[in-house]
Design an enzyme around this catalytic site. Structure first.
Site, PDB file in Angstrom:
ATOM      1  N   GLU A   1      40.728 -15.330 -22.140  1.00  0.00           N
ATOM      2  CA  GLU A   1      40.895 -16.326 -23.299  1.00  0.00           C
ATOM      3  C   GLU A   1      41.308 -17.744 -22.771  1.00  0.00           C
ATOM      4  OE1 GLU A   1      44.435 -17.399 -25.178  1.00  0.00           O
ATOM      5  OE2 GLU A   1      45.174 -15.229 -25.166  1.00  0.00           O
TER       6      GLU A   1
ATOM      7  N   LYS B   1      49.695  -8.482 -30.399  1.00  0.00           N
ATOM      8  CA  LYS B   1      50.331  -9.464 -29.288  1.00  0.00           C
ATOM      9  C   LYS B   1      51.714  -9.768 -29.593  1.00  0.00           C
ATOM     10  CE  LYS B   1      49.975 -14.435 -28.024  1.00  0.00           C
ATOM     11  NZ  LYS B   1      49.048 -15.582 -28.289  1.00  0.00           N
TER      12      LYS B   1
END
Length: 202
Positions: A34, A123
């Site tokens: 990412e 997350k």
């Protein structure tokens, strides 16, 4: 595609370095990557990475806060949306666009809201504040098959304790990448992280 559950967080990556960094990570065995949207020209960088290695890695963005950003990521072929928070609109829109969704959560309420909306994985951020004990307590009530990632203040030296708590994987930022690091430094860090992951997770 290698299934090691390590998400590389490339905060501050510049577009001109994107291909070299992507190749180093994939070669080391890290295939979830990412680029946070508070990096320089993130959409340009992500599109470049997707075009180069979108078939070899799951490439997307972090620090995604709006559905407009999700739309833009979908348009450039990104496969993954990571957020620091649990925004219901962002999660649902990401799922509807067919991209993997990794929202930031910390409480049972946020966890179950994210799961209900179609999150791919949770997350836990900032993980160092929750700790393995906190994750273990939440895992007792979460569905057994939900993927969990420790992100924030967690590095390879912590993998074993989090593994015992039942974590699926990790998001690694400054342990894996810094904008001023050389390719050799990034390669060394990536290989160390993969070695540590494999040692713990088998």
């Amino acid at each position: 595609m290698n299934q090691r559950e390590i998400i590389a967080i490339l905060r501050g990556l510049r577009s001109e370095n994107a291909i070299a960094v992507t190749d180093v990570l994939i070669n080391a065995g890290i295939t979830k990557i990412e680029v946070p949207l508070n990096s320089p020209d993130p959409f340009v960088t992500i599109e470049k990475m997707v075009n180069h290695a979108g078939d070899a890695a799951q490439i997307g963005a972090g620090t995604v806060l709006t559905i407009a950003e999700v739309d833009r990521l979908s348009d450039i072929g990104a496969a993954m949306v990571v957020s620091p928070n649990c925004d219901q609109d962002v999660i649902a829109h990401t799922a509807a666009k067919g991209m993997a969704s990794y929202p930031g959560v910390f409480t049972a309420t946020e966890c179950f809201a994210a799961i209900q909306l179609g999150a791919t994985g949770l997350k836990f951020f900032p993980a160092f504040k929750l700790g393995p004990d906190g994750l273990s307590a939440l895992k007792a009530v979460l569905p057994a098959d939900v993927a969990t990632y420790a992100v924030g203040g967690v590095g390879p030296d912590d993998f074993a304790n989090w593994y015992k708590a039942g974590v699926t994987g990790f998001g690694l930022g400054s342990n894996l990448f810094k904008p001023d690091w050389s390719i050799d430094q990034i390669e060394t860090a990536a290989q160390s992280a993969v070695t540590a992951f494999d040692r713990v997770f088998g």
